[in-house]
Structure formats: C-alpha cells, structure tokens
Design a protein around this motif. Structure first.
Motif, PDB file in Angstrom:
ATOM      1  N   THR A  21       0.835  -1.235  -0.138  1.00  0.00           N
ATOM      2  CA  THR A  21      -0.048  -0.001   0.111  1.00  0.00           C
ATOM      3  C   THR A  21       0.769   1.298  -0.142  1.00  0.00           C
ATOM      4  N   VAL A  22       1.983   1.023   0.577  1.00  0.00           N
ATOM      5  CA  VAL A  22       2.823   2.375   0.798  1.00  0.00           C
ATOM      6  C   VAL A  22       2.164   3.392   1.455  1.00  0.00           C
ATOM      7  N   ASP A  23       1.154   2.964   2.543  1.00  0.00           N
ATOM      8  CA  ASP A  23       0.840   4.208   3.371  1.00  0.00           C
ATOM      9  C   ASP A  23       1.889   4.263   4.603  1.00  0.00           C
ATOM     10  N   THR A  55       0.610  -2.105  -6.355  1.00  0.00           N
ATOM     11  CA  THR A  55       1.436  -1.053  -5.867  1.00  0.00           C
ATOM     12  C   THR A  55       0.611   0.363  -6.348  1.00  0.00           C
ATOM     13  N   ALA A  77       9.034   3.769  -1.576  1.00  0.00           N
ATOM     14  CA  ALA A  77       8.149   5.023  -1.253  1.00  0.00           C
ATOM     15  C   ALA A  77       8.568   6.126  -1.984  1.00  0.00           C
ATOM     16  N   ALA A 105       4.829   7.601  -2.803  1.00  0.00           N
ATOM     17  CA  ALA A 105       4.298   8.371  -1.704  1.00  0.00           C
ATOM     18  C   ALA A 105       5.281   9.640  -2.026  1.00  0.00           C
ATOM     19  N   SER A 162      -0.356   6.358  -2.458  1.00  0.00           N
ATOM     20  CA  SER A 162      -0.529   5.130  -1.606  1.00  0.00           C
ATOM     21  C   SER A 162      -1.863   4.589  -2.078  1.00  0.00           C
TER      22      SER A 162
END
Ligand SMILES: [Zn+2]
Length: 452
Positions: free
Chosen positions: A13-15, A58, A356, A360, A374
C-alpha cells in the motif's frame, strides 16, 4: 460506476505504516479506491472481479522530473558532462516545434506508462518564437495517453551575452517568460480535487536564468497558488558558477531568492553540504532524485539517505531522455537503491524505501500526498499491477524485492483514476507502433533542422 476488485495478489500500500498483504485486494469505484485489505473483498453489490494472482499491486509511480521533448534528441553528446552536453544540444533544440514536442511527449509518456508511472511532471524550458504552442502540444499528448500531468512552464532569460550558458536565440526576455507563464497557469491549471492537469512555475537553472526572473517567478507562483520547480545543485560546475557569480552555493542562492519552501521541489540536489540539507529540511523543500541521469552525465550521487534522515521530501525522476535514454521510471527504483549503496553501503537504502520515494515521495513533491502515492480508501485509483510470475521474477519470495531488485516487471494493468491505460504490458490508449514512427520522424526533423 462499476466497482472493480483486483484480488488474489500481493499488495504494497505504501501507506504511512507500510502496510502490505501477501494475498489481498484493492477495490475501486470509478476514480476512487474504496477498499484495500487482506483476502477476498466481500462486496455488497455487483462487482467486476479481476484475478491478479501472480501480481504485486502498488500505487502508480510518480515521475517528478522530465523533459519530454528530449525523447526526440536521444543518443547525442554521449561522453559529456552537463555543461558540455548542454552546449552540444542547445543548437539541436533550437529546431523544436509543436509537432516535434507532441510526438516526443506522446512517446515519452506512453513509455512511462509502460514502466508503471501514473502521474508525470514535465519541465519544458525551450521556447523559441513562432514554432507553435509547445505547452499545448504536450498537454494534448498527456490527455491522449491518459496520464495525470503536471507540466512545468519553464523559462530561460540568461543568454551567453549576459554570462549565461544558452545561446541568446534560445532565451526569452524576462517579461515574456513571466507573461507566458502567467498565461499558461490561467489557461491550463486545474486546482480541483482529482485534477488531471496542474501547472508549475519553473525557471530552468542558475546558469540560464536571471536573479530577477527567479524572484518574480516565485512571486508569480505564490500569487497564483501553484508550485515551483527548478534544477539545483546538479554538478560541481554549477556550484562553481554560483560561487563566482553570486558568492554562495546554489541552496543559499535559492534561499535568498525565496526559492525554498514546502511549495518548491528541486531537481537533482547532488552537491549538498550539511548546512544545505538542514535548510532544505527546515523549509520542507523537496528533491527530485534522478539517479540514472546523474550517472549518465557523471554528475555524482545525490545524498538521498541523508536527505531522508533529515526529513527532506524526496521523489524520483527519470529526467530528460537526452541524458537518460532508458526513460523507465520503474528502473529508477533499482537505480536509486544501487547508487545509494555504492555511496553508503548496503544499509543506505532498502527496497521499500526505494518504492516509497517512487510513489508517496513523489506525490508529496507535487503537493498531492492526500490524493495519490499510496493505496488507501478515498485516494485516487492510480494503480500499478506488476506481473511477477514470469521468468524474470518467479521464485523471489518477497514481491517488493522482486519488483525493485529484479528486472523491469511487465505491467498486467495500469489504472489512472480508474481508467485502464496499460493492459498485458501494452498501451491501450494509443498504438505503440504509431507513437514510435512519429517519434522517429520527429527526431529526424530535429536533427535536420539543426543542420540548416
Ligand atoms: Zn532536468
């Protein structure tokens, strides 16, 4: 709108917490993500289910620095550093026109989509008189390919006669550059949520732009509420130029001119001392890291681990294709990791940090961290689905490692605002053969124009 569910796939998710699912789903309704999680999505209504087994999902990659017109001038000045490279290419670029820009931009953006990019910026700064509407040509290309687009209206007003690097015939007057930039914002900039098109203000570099234009461009951008972009601290020669002409290093120079801030992102940031890094962090100024271009021109290695540790926002960029002929954004994930490790050892950067900054991080640089970068409910459905079950990636247990350490992964699907741009590793919005033919014709015309 149809609710679409990608499932049976790994999800990164790259949160903020770095949430990942080994077997998960991503659901989106129209242009918006509505659910991300583990296992199967339990729908309350009819959905279109997409079997994404063998894939990693992603956020779409965000390209934070490019010069699309350079797709028509690749393979030249192969062994030059930046100033020599520019000096060789400026005469070629003087043959530019709207048709060439349109063909180069369509090919360049199509190629970016095929490497997982859903949002791209562009930095166009060559505006000879009477050659058509170059900005309109690239915007039209982005609309055709279907990428979210942040073109920067660039400019140069410091020609050779005044001590700059570009030939006088390639620079605009300060007044024209400002007026045309203001007009571009008024005509094109869309500040609305989910915008597909936003303009930034982008004088080119310290050695091709006057102090007056830098200052007034910053005022213009802030007056209009748009972002600022420029090249900074790319090479030792630029550092020497600034010290000789302005008596300070490039970051101090930018600081004096009002060019540091959370609304500014700078391309390169290769030659940065501790004081400069501290100042970038304190002001929230972003850096677009372009590792392949820096390698191609032998410019050096940007201190990305130190920037990240200091809290500087960092994104990835392919940079113009005349200094980085490959132009693949996914490949820059690995390049970023490799150059960080060449400089700082294997702990300098890991695969998840590389992903990342490519997602993001880029979203933050473009001021869109709340919308893209994200996979989270409420964000835009800008999604890359990477196929990792082919011969190039099969057997690597960690899907993020497969994506970053492995070869360029085929794109099973690429969605921009929920719209399919790539399927089964082919563009669906344009015919790739036509893009290549138009590009080759544009490159020929550019080369012929330079000879006449
Ligand atoms: Zn550049």
């Amino acid at each position: 709108m149809t609710l679409t569910v990608l499932e049976g796939c790994a999800v990164a998710t790259v949160d903020a917490a770095g949430t990942e699912h080994r077997d998960g789903h991503v659901a989106f309704d129209g242009d918006t993500i509505v659910a991300v999680g583990a296992g199967r999505y339990e729908a309350q209504r009819e959905v279109e289910r997409v079997d994404a087994s063998g894939c990693l999902v992603t956020p779409g990659l965000v390209n934070t620095h490019h010069h699309l017109y350079q797709w028509a001038t690749r393979g030249l000045a192969q062994d030059q550093h930046l100033f020599g490279w520019l000096t060789e290419l400026y005469p070629v670029w003087s043959a530019i026109d709207a048709e060439i820009v349109g063909a180069a931009a369509a090919a360049g953006l199509g190629w970016l989509a095929l490497s997982g990019c859903t949002t791209s910026t562009d930095h166009h700064y060559v505006f000879p008189r009477g050659v058509g509407d170059l900005l309109a040509a690239e915007i039209e290309a982005a609309q055709r390919i279907g990428l979210r687009f942040h073109p920067c209206r660039g400019s140069m007003d410091l020609g050779q006669t005044d001590g700059g690097l570009p030939p006088d015939r390639l620079v605009e007057s300060t007044a024209d550059a400002l007026a045309e930039t203001a007009a571009a914002i008024d005509r094109w900039h869309d500040p609305a949520p989910a915008s597909m098109l936003r303009i930034a203000v982008a004088p080119c570099s310290p050695f091709s732009v006057t102090t007056q234009l830098m200052r007034e461009a910053a005022d213009l951008a802030r007056d209009k509420g748009v972002r600022l972009h420029t090249h900074l601290a790319e090479t030792r020669e630029e550092d020497e130029f600034c010290r000789e002409r302005y008596g300070c290093d490039p970051v101090e120079y930018a600081d004096r001119l009002g060019w540091l801030g959370a609304d500014v992102w700078l391309a390169h940031g290769v030659h940065l001392g501790d004081a400069a890094i501290t100042r970038l962090a304190a002001t929230g100024t972003g850096v677009a890291h372009c590792p392949s271009s820096n390698a191609r021109l032998g410019a050096g290695i940007a201190p990305v681990p130190r920037l990240l540790a200091a809290g500087v926002p960092v994104g990835l960029g392919v940079d113009g294709a005349a200094s980085q002929e490959a132009g693949q954004l996914a490949a820059e994930l690995r390049q970023a990791l490799y150059v960080a490790r060449i400089a700082g050892g294997p702990e300098a950067m890991n695969a998840r940090q590389a992903l990342a900054i490519g997602t993001a991080g880029g979203a933050a640089l473009l001021g869109r961290a709340d919308e893209i970068g994200s996979l989270e409910p409420g964000k835009l459905a800008d999604i890359a689905v990477w196929r990792l079950d082919g011969i190039g990636h099969a057997g690597i247990d960690d899907p993020v490692a497969a994506l970053v350490f492995g070869p360029a992964a085929p794109i099973a699907s690429l969605f921009v605002g929920g719209r399919t741009v790539v399927r089964d590793d082919r563009l669906v919005t344009a015919e790739e053969g036509a893009l290549a033919a138009d590009l080759a014709a544009a490159a020929r015309r550019m080369a012929n124009g330079a000879r006449t």
